[in-house]
Structure formats: structure tokens, C-alpha cells
Scaffold this active site. Structure first.
Site, PDB file in Angstrom:
ATOM      1  N   PHE A   1       0.864  -1.179   0.000  1.00  0.00           N
ATOM      2  CA  PHE A   1       0.000   0.000   0.000  1.00  0.00           C
ATOM      3  C   PHE A   1       0.897   1.223   0.000  1.00  0.00           C
ATOM      4  CE2 PHE A   1      -2.288   3.588   1.633  1.00  0.00           C
ATOM      5  CZ  PHE A   1      -3.465   3.531   0.908  1.00  0.00           C
TER       6      PHE A   1
ATOM      7  N   ASP B   1       9.381   2.489   1.911  1.00  0.00           N
ATOM      8  CA  ASP B   1       8.223   3.314   2.240  1.00  0.00           C
ATOM      9  C   ASP B   1       7.978   3.162   3.743  1.00  0.00           C
ATOM     10  OD1 ASP B   1       5.829   4.543   2.660  1.00  0.00           O
ATOM     11  OD2 ASP B   1       4.778   3.605   0.978  1.00  0.00           O
TER      12      ASP B   1
ATOM     13  N   LYS C   1       2.665  10.771   7.588  1.00  0.00           N
ATOM     14  CA  LYS C   1       1.873  10.455   8.779  1.00  0.00           C
ATOM     15  C   LYS C   1       2.401  11.143  10.056  1.00  0.00           C
ATOM     16  CE  LYS C   1      -0.698   6.727   6.853  1.00  0.00           C
ATOM     17  NZ  LYS C   1      -0.404   5.613   5.980  1.00  0.00           N
TER      18      LYS C   1
HETATM   19  C1  PLP Z   1      -0.692   5.732   4.476  1.00  0.00           C
HETATM   20  C2  PLP Z   1       0.391   5.260   3.611  1.00  0.00           C
HETATM   21  C3  PLP Z   1       0.713   5.929   2.414  1.00  0.00           C
HETATM   22  C4  PLP Z   1      -0.109   7.062   1.860  1.00  0.00           C
HETATM   23  O1  PLP Z   1      -0.202   8.165   2.691  1.00  0.00           O
HETATM   24  P1  PLP Z   1      -1.357   9.255   2.465  1.00  0.00           P
HETATM   25  O2  PLP Z   1      -0.984  10.381   3.378  1.00  0.00           O
HETATM   26  O3  PLP Z   1      -2.648   8.604   2.835  1.00  0.00           O
HETATM   27  O4  PLP Z   1      -1.323   9.639   1.025  1.00  0.00           O
HETATM   28  C5  PLP Z   1       1.805   5.476   1.704  1.00  0.00           C
HETATM   29  N1  PLP Z   1       2.538   4.430   2.127  1.00  0.00           N
HETATM   30  C6  PLP Z   1       2.246   3.754   3.259  1.00  0.00           C
HETATM   31  C7  PLP Z   1       3.114   2.611   3.683  1.00  0.00           C
HETATM   32  C8  PLP Z   1       1.152   4.133   4.032  1.00  0.00           C
HETATM   33  O5  PLP Z   1       0.850   3.445   5.128  1.00  0.00           O
END
Ligand code: PLP
Length: 398
Positions: A140, A225, A254
Site C-alpha cells: 500500500f 516506504d 503520517k
Molecule cells: C498511508 C500510507 C501511504 C499514503 O499516505 P497518504 O498520506 O494517505 O497519502 C503510503 N505508504 C504507506 C506505507 C502508508 O501506510
């Protein structure tokens, strides 16, 4: 208005892109949130790990309000006095030479994809428009058109095509599959050190180390990521630290703002990020003084309150207690630090509804997994309080 009135408004006016747990929050403090009727809940989602520092942390609030009285947005057409100090702090903390400030996580990932391709063409010598990026099944990374082009979830991409080419998927946790998938045109491997939305999937020990070796041997950028796993969530500053690896590129988001404001970043060394030239990339809000001031305070809180160490210590305690629940409903308890997934033998959603009734907010992920990811400021006593409620619900059903 009562909770049901607000829920009706959402149902009427908000496009139905989510299926929320029925609770209407109007206030939060630390690990606790309160609904409009005044009921208190322990937040075990932390806005998908965006509020690692706890809700409305007073120090971040203070930094935000002070900055709001000064200046909030300058655009990158001019310099401001917050972005430089923010990026210096972030680079020194993580050990990278440079950063690109963005807003949402998806934008950080998009930025990482763009710089990987540029690096591929300008440094590695991949023929134009032939760059390949490898990602993992179950990943994701956000919801933009390019990012959903490499999701393995059918629903995320169905009827949103045509999709962006140039991506390949390999099974998660299988380093040899990565090695086999690499071609001379591969520019990067994009991977979550633990898959969060995919169901809190922890790869086998040694995976990231092997990934780093394979990427180095093949002149491929290792891009982690860490938007969900970074900034203390898993008990180390970056989740990659568990295996002592240093990815070439890291995305953060985040918790970078402690939940106050969207702030994300891409981190790498000058050999990679130095390829960006004025006009190549940008964002009206990226690196703005309000976001930068908020992020500085959010990082200060993380370090000054030893939230990374606390996540490891309290996370071990929490996971240990969850593992001791004896029940046929539970298939597996997994995770690191305070990113914990409990895989049930059946659908997780009804457990989350029952937990809500008991004063604990969780969200099911990937169908059968209940994720427990409270703010990192949580205490053992609060976990004891939670376990009294969690144990009977997970053990006895819904
Ligand atoms: C939440 C998330 C994203 C995307 O972040 P947004 O602020 O919702 O665009 C990307 N990578 C990972 C691993 C995430 O958990």
C-alpha cells in the site's frame, strides 16, 4: 446533534469512499478520544499511525498556533525561516543528506518514483521511458493513479485505468524473487519494511538485509516506504533499523506532523536527490512554514519523550499479552513495537464493532486482521485497561 445525525450527514454528502466504524469523535487528548455524547475511547488506530505523539500534543499545538500567528504559507517561490531548520533536523536525525518536503504520503511516494526514474535515466543509463520499478504483492503506497497502477488489490484499481506502466510485482518477503525479477532497466525496488495496510505483514528475518545486498549488487535503488512504519512506530526510529540497513531512499509522512497537518518527505543522499533541478518537481504547500514548524515540534516530541524506546518496550508488553490469549478465533499475533496485527480466523470487522462498544477504537485491515497501533505515548497501565476489554472480545467472539 447526536452521533447518528452526523453519521447521516456523512452518508448523504460525503462520497462513500470509506466504511467507518460508527463513532463520531469531537475531541482527543493523548491516547484518548471522546465522541459527541462524551463517551471516552482508547484510540488503537492513531489515524493509521499519524498521531504517534498522541492527540493534540500540547507542544506541537503550541508550535502550530505560534506559527499561525506569524506566517503560514509562502510557497517555494520564496524562502521561509522554518523549512531549512526542519529539513536539517530531519536529515540529521535519519542520517540522509537531503530531503524533498511534500504534504501527503502518496505525494512522497510519487516523488520517490519520479526521482528513481530520473536517476535511472541520468545515472544508471536506462534507455528513455524504459525504467522499471519493482514493488511487492500486498503493498500500500497511496491512492494516486500511478500508485494504484502497482497495487495488487483489484478494488483499488478497478475502473480507474488506463494505468501507469513501468511496474512489476514480486511476492513480499521473498528476496530471491526480487533478484530474479531485476532486469538491466530496473531502477528501484519500493518496499514497506512491514506491510501496514496489507495486514501488518512482517517479512522473514534477514529479508531487508538481503534486499539491500541485491539492490546494491544490481545498481538498483532500495526505496523503503516508511510512511506508516517510520518515526518510532515499530520500536526503532525507522523500521529498516531493525536489520541495520540503510535504504537509498526513504519516504516519511503520517507521524511527521503528529497528526496536525499533512507533512511528508522523501529522504536520500545528494547523489540521488541532487538530480532534481529547479522546475522539475514541486508543490504549493510542500515545505510551508506552518507544516515545517509543526514537523519540527513533532520530531522534538518523538526524541525528547523517548517515544521510540517506549514503543519498543510497551509494544513488547502489549504483544506478549495479546499472544497469551487462548482462543480458536485467533490465528496469529504479529508485528513490531506498537504496530500489531491480530489475524482472526474469521472477519475482523465485527470484533472492531464490539471493541468500540467496550471503549476501544480499532479498524479491521485486510479482512481478517485487527490492527492495534495506539499512540506511542500509551502507558502499561493503559494497556492493562485495554486488555481487560480486548481479551474477552477476541476470545469469545463478537
Ligand atoms: C498511508 C500510507 C501511504 C499514503 O499516505 P497518504 O498520506 O494517505 O497519502 C503510503 N505508504 C504507506 C506505507 C502508508 O501506510
Amino acid at each position: 446533534m447526536k452521533s447518528q445525525d452526523y453519521i447521516k450527514l456523512d452518508d448523504t454528502y460525503a462520497a462513500h469512499t470509506y466504511h467507518p466504524i460508527e463513532v463520531v469523535i469531537d475531541r482527543g487528548e493523548g491516547v484518548w478520544v471522546y465522541d459527541v455524547e462524551g463517551n471516552r475511547y482508547l484510540d488503537c488506530l492513531s489515524a493509521y499511525s499519524a498521531v504517534n505523539q498522541g492527540h493534540c500534543h500540547p507542544r506541537i499545538l503550541d508550535a502550530a498556533t505560534k506559527q499561525m500567528h506569524k506566517v503560514t504559507l509562502t510557497s517555494r517561490a520564496f524562502y521561509n525561516d522554518q523549512m531549512g531548520p526542519f529539513l536539517k533536523q530531519l536529515c540529521e536525525l535519519t542520517g540522509y543528506e537531503m530531503a524533498v518536503p511534500m504534504n501527503t504520503g502518496a505525494e512522497a511516494v510519487e516523488t520517490a518514483i519520479k526521482i528513481a526514474r530520473k536517476w535511472g535515466y541520468e545515472v544508471k543509463g536506462v534507455p528513455d521511458n524504459q525504467a522499471e520499478i519493482i514493488a511487492c504483492v500486498g503493498n500500500f503506497a497511496g491512492r494516486t493513479t500511478t500508485i494504484i497502477s502497482f497495487t495488487s488489490e483489484d478494488q483499488y484499481k478497478e475502473h480507474f485505468g488506463p494505468l501507469t506502466p513501468g511496474f512489476k510485482l514480486v511476492p513480499y518477503g521473498d528476496a530471491e524473487a526480487l533478484a530474479k525479477a531485476i532486469t538491466p532497466n530496473t531502477v528501484a525496488f519500493l518496499v514497506e519494511p512491514i506491510q501496514g495496510e496489507g495486514g501488518v505483514n512482517v517479512p522473514p528475518a534477514g529479508y531487508l538485509k538481503r534486499v539491500a545486498e541485491i539492490c546494491t549488487a544490481n545498481n538498483v535503488l532500495f526505496m523503503a516506504d516508511e510512511i506508516q512504519t517510520g518515526l518510532g512506530r515499530t520500536g526503532t526510529l525507522l523500521c529498516s533499523d531493525h536489520e541495520g540497513v540503510r535504504p537509498d531512499v526513504v519516504t516519511l509522512g503520517k507521524a511527521l506532523s503528529g497528526g496536525f497537518y499533512p507533512v511528508s518527505a522523501v529522504l536520500a543522499d545528494e547523489r540521488v536527490l541532487g538530480l532534481f533541478r529547479p522546475g522539475d518537481h514541486g508543490s504549493t504547500f510542500g515545505g510551508n512554514p506552518l507544516g515545517s514548524a509543526v514537523a519540527r515540534a513533532a520530531l522534538d516530541v518523538l526524541i525528547d519523550e523517548s517515544l521510540v524506546e517506549r514503543s519498543r518496550e510497551v509494544g513488547e508488553y502489549f504483544m506478549g499479552r495479546l499472544r497469551r490469549i487462548e482462543s480458536d478465533n485467533i490465528k496469529e499475533v504479529r508485528g513490531k513495537g506498537l504496530l500489531i496485527g491480530v489475524e482472526m480466523t474469521n472477519e475482523a470487522r465485527p470484533y472492531c464493532d464490539a471493541l468500540r462498544d467496550a471503549g476501544i477504537l480499532c479498524k479491521d485491515t485486510h479482512g481478517t486482521v485487527v490492527r492495534f497501533a495506539p499512540p506511542l505515548v500509551i502507558t502499561k497501565e493503559e494497556i492493562d485497561w485495554a486488555m481487560e476489554r480486548i481479551e474477552p472480545i477476541l476470545a469469545n467472539g463478537r
